[in-house]
Design an enzyme around this catalytic site. Structure first.
Site, PDB file in Angstrom:
ATOM      1  N   ARG A 110     -11.134 -12.236  -9.130  1.00 32.60           N
ATOM      2  CA  ARG A 110     -10.023 -11.371  -9.583  1.00 32.60           C
ATOM      3  C   ARG A 110      -8.722 -12.175  -9.658  1.00 32.60           C
ATOM      4  NH1 ARG A 110      -8.263  -5.915  -6.164  1.00 32.60           N
ATOM      5  NH2 ARG A 110      -6.410  -5.389  -7.373  1.00 32.60           N
ATOM      6  N   SER A 158       3.188 -12.840   2.062  1.00 31.68           N
ATOM      7  CA  SER A 158       2.002 -12.014   1.780  1.00 31.68           C
ATOM      8  C   SER A 158       1.356 -11.496   3.065  1.00 31.68           C
ATOM      9  CB  SER A 158       1.009 -12.817   0.931  1.00 31.68           C
ATOM     10  OG  SER A 158       0.716 -14.021   1.576  1.00 31.68           O
ATOM     11  N   ASN A 161      -4.490  -8.921   4.252  1.00 29.60           N
ATOM     12  CA  ASN A 161      -5.706  -8.258   3.769  1.00 29.60           C
ATOM     13  C   ASN A 161      -6.250  -8.784   2.442  1.00 29.60           C
ATOM     14  OD1 ASN A 161      -3.584  -7.041   2.380  1.00 29.60           O
ATOM     15  ND2 ASN A 161      -4.586  -5.052   2.303  1.00 29.60           N
ATOM     16  N   TYR A 162      -5.385  -9.361   1.616  1.00 39.59           N
ATOM     17  CA  TYR A 162      -5.849 -10.069   0.400  1.00 39.59           C
ATOM     18  C   TYR A 162      -5.145 -11.419   0.419  1.00 39.59           C
ATOM     19  CZ  TYR A 162      -7.998  -6.003  -1.941  1.00 39.59           C
ATOM     20  OH  TYR A 162      -8.799  -4.950  -2.302  1.00 39.59           O
ATOM     21  N   LYS A 184       5.082 -18.088   2.090  1.00 34.84           N
ATOM     22  CA  LYS A 184       4.721 -17.943   3.504  1.00 34.84           C
ATOM     23  C   LYS A 184       3.566 -16.933   3.615  1.00 34.84           C
ATOM     24  CE  LYS A 184       5.259 -15.890   7.773  1.00 34.84           C
ATOM     25  NZ  LYS A 184       3.826 -16.008   7.952  1.00 34.84           N
ATOM     26  N   THR A 187      -0.050 -15.181   8.933  1.00 30.98           N
ATOM     27  CA  THR A 187      -0.647 -16.217   9.782  1.00 30.98           C
ATOM     28  C   THR A 187      -2.169 -16.065   9.793  1.00 30.98           C
ATOM     29  OG1 THR A 187       1.361 -16.448  11.054  1.00 30.98           O
ATOM     30  CG2 THR A 187      -0.678 -17.152  12.128  1.00 30.98           C
ATOM     31  N   GLU A 257       6.264  -4.304  -1.373  1.00 29.35           N
ATOM     32  CA  GLU A 257       5.022  -3.521  -1.481  1.00 29.35           C
ATOM     33  C   GLU A 257       4.614  -3.207  -0.055  1.00 29.35           C
ATOM     34  OE1 GLU A 257       2.674  -5.337  -5.301  1.00 29.35           O
ATOM     35  OE2 GLU A 257       2.192  -6.167  -3.359  1.00 29.35           O
ATOM     36  N   ARG A 290      -6.736  -1.454   3.312  1.00 36.73           N
ATOM     37  CA  ARG A 290      -6.139  -1.617   1.978  1.00 36.73           C
ATOM     38  C   ARG A 290      -4.946  -0.680   1.895  1.00 36.73           C
ATOM     39  NH1 ARG A 290      -9.533   1.095  -0.884  1.00 36.73           N
ATOM     40  NH2 ARG A 290      -8.673   0.468  -2.892  1.00 36.73           N
ATOM     41  N   CYS A 291      -3.861  -1.189   1.293  1.00 34.73           N
ATOM     42  CA  CYS A 291      -2.681  -0.331   1.174  1.00 34.73           C
ATOM     43  C   CYS A 291      -3.041   0.936   0.417  1.00 34.73           C
ATOM     44  CB  CYS A 291      -1.563  -1.065   0.449  1.00 34.73           C
ATOM     45  SG  CYS A 291      -2.011  -1.678  -1.179  1.00 34.73           S
ATOM     46  N   GLU A 384      -0.248   5.533   9.126  1.00 34.22           N
ATOM     47  CA  GLU A 384      -1.198   4.723   8.355  1.00 34.22           C
ATOM     48  C   GLU A 384      -2.118   4.020   9.352  1.00 34.22           C
ATOM     49  OE1 GLU A 384       0.181   0.949   6.701  1.00 34.22           O
ATOM     50  OE2 GLU A 384      -0.935   1.349   4.873  1.00 34.22           O
ATOM     51  N   ARG A 444      -5.379  -0.334  -6.782  1.00 40.13           N
ATOM     52  CA  ARG A 444      -4.313  -1.068  -7.447  1.00 40.13           C
ATOM     53  C   ARG A 444      -4.650  -1.415  -8.905  1.00 40.13           C
ATOM     54  NH1 ARG A 444      -0.727  -4.743  -4.718  1.00 40.13           N
ATOM     55  NH2 ARG A 444       0.438  -5.950  -6.211  1.00 40.13           N
TER      56      ARG A 444
HETATM   57  P1  NAP Z   1       2.889  -7.340   8.343  1.00 42.09           P
HETATM   58  O1  NAP Z   1       2.546  -7.427   9.760  1.00 42.09           O
HETATM   59  O2  NAP Z   1       4.100  -6.592   7.946  1.00 42.09           O
HETATM   60  O3  NAP Z   1       2.939  -8.848   7.810  1.00 42.09           O
HETATM   61  C1  NAP Z   1       3.140  -9.145   6.463  1.00 42.09           C
HETATM   62  C2  NAP Z   1       3.773 -10.511   6.332  1.00 42.09           C
HETATM   63  O4  NAP Z   1       5.087 -10.478   6.887  1.00 42.09           O
HETATM   64  C3  NAP Z   1       3.050 -11.628   7.066  1.00 42.09           C
HETATM   65  O5  NAP Z   1       3.126 -12.801   6.319  1.00 42.09           O
HETATM   66  C4  NAP Z   1       3.868 -11.760   8.344  1.00 42.09           C
HETATM   67  O6  NAP Z   1       3.755 -13.027   8.958  1.00 42.09           O
HETATM   68  C5  NAP Z   1       5.242 -11.563   7.777  1.00 42.09           C
HETATM   69  N1  NAP Z   1       6.248 -11.224   8.762  1.00 42.09           N
HETATM   70  C6  NAP Z   1       6.099 -10.627   9.970  1.00 42.09           C
HETATM   71  N2  NAP Z   1       7.298 -10.486  10.567  1.00 42.09           N
HETATM   72  C7  NAP Z   1       8.223 -10.998   9.724  1.00 42.09           C
HETATM   73  C8  NAP Z   1       9.634 -11.160   9.771  1.00 42.09           C
HETATM   74  N3  NAP Z   1      10.359 -10.746  10.808  1.00 42.09           N
HETATM   75  N4  NAP Z   1      10.245 -11.749   8.733  1.00 42.09           N
HETATM   76  C9  NAP Z   1       9.534 -12.173   7.671  1.00 42.09           C
HETATM   77  N5  NAP Z   1       8.196 -12.063   7.570  1.00 42.09           N
HETATM   78  C10 NAP Z   1       7.559 -11.474   8.577  1.00 42.09           C
HETATM   79  O7  NAP Z   1       1.685  -6.669   7.493  1.00 42.09           O
HETATM   80  P2  NAP Z   1       0.129  -6.981   7.559  1.00 42.09           P
HETATM   81  O8  NAP Z   1      -0.417  -6.465   8.840  1.00 42.09           O
HETATM   82  O9  NAP Z   1      -0.133  -8.414   7.217  1.00 42.09           O
HETATM   83  O10 NAP Z   1      -0.417  -6.094   6.342  1.00 42.09           O
HETATM   84  C11 NAP Z   1      -0.754  -4.759   6.481  1.00 42.09           C
HETATM   85  C12 NAP Z   1       0.303  -3.868   5.882  1.00 42.09           C
HETATM   86  O11 NAP Z   1       0.600  -4.300   4.568  1.00 42.09           O
HETATM   87  C13 NAP Z   1      -0.154  -2.428   5.723  1.00 42.09           C
HETATM   88  O12 NAP Z   1       0.886  -1.577   6.086  1.00 42.09           O
HETATM   89  C14 NAP Z   1      -0.464  -2.310   4.237  1.00 42.09           C
HETATM   90  O13 NAP Z   1      -0.376  -1.001   3.739  1.00 42.09           O
HETATM   91  C15 NAP Z   1       0.574  -3.208   3.661  1.00 42.09           C
HETATM   92  N6  NAP Z   1       0.171  -3.658   2.338  1.00 42.09           N
HETATM   93  C16 NAP Z   1       0.803  -3.114   1.266  1.00 42.09           C
HETATM   94  C17 NAP Z   1       0.404  -3.475  -0.015  1.00 42.09           C
HETATM   95  C18 NAP Z   1       1.043  -2.871  -1.238  1.00 42.09           C
HETATM   96  O14 NAP Z   1       0.824  -3.398  -2.310  1.00 42.09           O
HETATM   97  N7  NAP Z   1       1.811  -1.795  -1.133  1.00 42.09           N
HETATM   98  C19 NAP Z   1      -0.615  -4.405  -0.194  1.00 42.09           C
HETATM   99  C20 NAP Z   1      -1.227  -4.948   0.936  1.00 42.09           C
HETATM  100  C21 NAP Z   1      -0.824  -4.570   2.202  1.00 42.09           C
HETATM  101  P3  NAP Z   1       2.819 -13.222  10.270  1.00 42.09           P
HETATM  102  O15 NAP Z   1       1.434 -12.953   9.817  1.00 42.09           O
HETATM  103  O16 NAP Z   1       3.081 -14.620  10.645  1.00 42.09           O
HETATM  104  O17 NAP Z   1       3.294 -12.227  11.282  1.00 42.09           O
HETATM  105  O1  G3H Z   2      -3.905  -3.632   0.030  1.00 39.48           O
HETATM  106  C1  G3H Z   2      -3.346  -3.508  -1.034  1.00 39.48           C
HETATM  107  C2  G3H Z   2      -3.954  -4.008  -2.277  1.00 39.48           C
HETATM  108  O2  G3H Z   2      -2.954  -4.238  -3.225  1.00 39.48           O
HETATM  109  C3  G3H Z   2      -4.958  -3.011  -2.740  1.00 39.48           C
HETATM  110  O3  G3H Z   2      -5.670  -3.439  -3.824  1.00 39.48           O
HETATM  111  O4  G3H Z   2      -6.655  -1.237  -4.435  1.00 39.48           O
HETATM  112  O5  G3H Z   2      -7.548  -3.346  -5.383  1.00 39.48           O
HETATM  113  O6  G3H Z   2      -7.899  -2.790  -2.986  1.00 39.48           O
HETATM  114  P1  G3H Z   2      -7.008  -2.656  -4.173  1.00 39.48           P
END
Ligand code: NAP
Ligand code: G3H
Length: 484
Positions: A110, A158, A161-162, A184, A187, A257, A290-291, A384, A444
């Site tokens: 993809r 980013s 999850n992807y 970035k 992690t 996002e 997945r978001c 969530e 998405r």
């Molecule tokens: P997260 O904990 O918010 O982390 C996302 C990114 O932000 C990681 O690279 C993280 O780095 C970084 N980060 C953390 N603290 C930060 C700070 N203070 N300043 C700058 N960057 C920082 O989210 P996640 O657990 O990886 O992902 C799950 C969430 O993402 C869910 O809520 C999901 O719904 C959402 N999501 C939304 C979409 C969309 O398109 N709407 C798509 C995918 C996921 P570290 O890993 O180093 O902490």
């Molecule tokens: O987690 C968020 C992704 O943008 C969702 O993509 O609907 O293709 O799984 P997807």
């Protein structure tokens, strides 16, 4: 610690060179099952982060002068390299974030498709000419030439999850728009992100055009976000992190996002087999991480029993287990994430929800869980989970479904299942979300559709063309023609 030392330590890419950090600090990455040490990434220093941003800033000047065709050439070569590295990338995604192997392979394919489409779309990014005379007679001698210019250096952050797809979905459109990128990765996901950058490097990436920054967001995040040479922040992740970034970014434009609580609204005239199948695959694939996962079901009381029995039956077909075995439901990303989901389930059960299926746990693996009779006082109705739990909320009528759907702080997507298209359009118009899916699960793709969230689900629009537009800036040149 001894064991960690035997693992592969991945370097970061800084201005064309793969380097180890002078911090001499490595972050160990364990697989979500806890059975595998996947490798280590560098905890970069602020000095190295500064060098990454400065290098990107320098590289951007040359890149902005390249033709669109030349930019596209790099993207095509990148897509080819990714496909050549498909097996290595998929195996890494599988181990690092616990995604089923087939899904991990799909993520790589993809991503290559995304990059190629971005190259095509970017070549067709035209400006426009606006005729002043369309405003009033006095402005008839004016013409506005509206062009799209790069913003400069894009900071791409980013989520886990992807790790490949959502990273490339920022980097490729940014590059087509003439920008440089400081990337970035999450992690947990940084090894996949590093390999993705390696593919770009092999494709002929100009030095500094994309620099890779690894390290914990909690440690280097603020420094990155508030750096004066960052011109735009493109972030995907949790709403809490996103909100904090948008506050700290001050006047720097952000694309966010964020999280979601996508409802599936099922009406009495719906094809219940189709609705149940979509709810199960939409809610439980990749363990609900997945978001766009379906994160609640709103169904009229008289239809609820029939729907629940079909959902339960279809849940029998879910494979629960190891990502290596292509399971749909695999261990969650961390024990903290699994504890959170368990807490939501327990809270709901204590407050009177009925357990239809699931609620078993083995380490970070949570079995797909279906809850009936969920009410508004339960946390699972609003939070969530980012895990395999679907709460079913029974409603009296469509108006109540719309009301509860809109009471959420989130507004990513919503599904409506009904055979009555007029009603579906009406309900869709009432819902406070970025996208409505009629008779389909929330998702998405296809990736050239606009993708956005409202309220706590995001700011700005993505989707291939929209992403290029969002990471470029309009520049207006007014021609004042001499009359007569
Ligand atoms: P997260 O904990 O918010 O982390 C996302 C990114 O932000 C990681 O690279 C993280 O780095 C970084 N980060 C953390 N603290 C930060 C700070 N203070 N300043 C700058 N960057 C920082 O989210 P996640 O657990 O990886 O992902 C799950 C969430 O993402 C869910 O809520 C999901 O719904 C959402 N999501 C939304 C979409 C969309 O398109 N709407 C798509 C995918 C996921 P570290 O890993 O180093 O902490
Ligand atoms: O987690 C968020 C992704 O943008 C969702 O993509 O609907 O293709 O799984 P997807």
């Amino acid at each position: 610690m001894n064991e960690l030392k035997t693992m592969k330590a991945y370097p970061f890419l800084l201005n064309g060179e793969w380097k180890d950090s002078t911090s001499e600090k490595l972050i160990g990455i364990e697989s979500p099952s806890g059975n595998d040490n996947v490798g280590e990434v560098q905890a970069m220093t602020e000095h190295e982060v500064n060098a990454a941003i400065a290098g990107a800033n320098d590289a951007q000047q040359n890149w902005a002068r390249k033709s669109f065709a030349a930019r596209a050439q790099l993207l095509y070569a990148w897509a080819e390299q990714l496909l050549e590295m498909k097996d290595e990338l998929a195996a890494t995604i599988m181990k690092e974030v616990g995604k089923g192997l087939a899904s991990a392979e799909k993520e790589v394919i993809r991503t290559a498709d995304f990059i190629k489409y971005t190259a095509e779309e970017g070549k067709r990014l035209h400006g426009e000419l606006i005729n002043g005379g369309s405003f009033n007679a006095g402005s008839a001698n004016k013409f506005a030439l509206v062009n799209r210019n790069p913003v400069g250096v894009v900071l791409a952050i980013s989520p886990f999850n992807y790790p490949v797809n959502l990273s490339a979905a920022k980097i490729a459109p940014a590059l087509m728009g003439g920008n440089a990128v400081v990337f970035k990765p999450a992690t947990q996901g940084a090894i996949g992100g590093t390999l993705m950058v390696e593919a770009l490097d092999k494709a002929g990436l100009p030095s500094g055009l994309v620099n890779l920054v690894t390290g914990k967001g909690s440690e280097i995040g603020d420094h990155l976000i508030t750096h004066p040479q960052i011109d735009l922040i493109n972030f995907t992740g949790g709403s809490k992190t996103g909100k904090s970034i948008s506050q700290k970014a001050s006047m720097v434009p952000v694309i966010l996002e964020l999280g979601g609580k996508d409802p599936a609204i099922v009406l009495e005239d719906a094809d219940l087999d189709k609705a149940a199948a979509d709810i199960v695959s939409g809610g439980f694939s990749y363990s609900g991480q997945r978001c766009t996962a379906i994160k609640r079901v709103l169904v009229q009381d008289e239809t609820a029993d029939a729907l629940l029995s079909k959902i339960k039956e279809k849940m029998e077909g879910l494979k629960v287990g190891a990502p290596e075995d292509n399971a749909d439901v695999t261990p969650l990303i961390s024990s903290k994430a699994a504890d959170y989901v368990t807490g939501l389930i327990e809270d709901a059960l204590e407050k009177g929800a009925a357990l239809v299926k699931g609620n078993h746990r083995n380490g970070n693996l949570i079995y797909p869980t279906l809850l009936d009779g969920v009410t508004k006082d339960m946390d699972v109705a609003w939070e969530e989970p980012f895990g395999p739990v679907i709460p079913v909320i029974r409603v009296k009528n469509v108006e109540e479904a719309i009301h509860i759907a809109n009471e959420s702080e989130y507004g990513l997507q919503a599904s409506i299942f009904t055979r009555n298209m007029e009603k579906a359009i009406h309900i869709g118009n009432e819902l406070e979300v970025g996208s409505v899916q009629i008779n389909g699960k929330t998702e998405r793709g296809p990736d050239h559709f606009p993708f956005l969230g409202v309220k706590s689900s995001g700011v700005g629009v993505q989707g291939i063309r929209k992403s290029i537009e969002s990471m470029t800036r309009e520049k207006v040149t007014v021609l004042n023609m001499t009359q007569g």
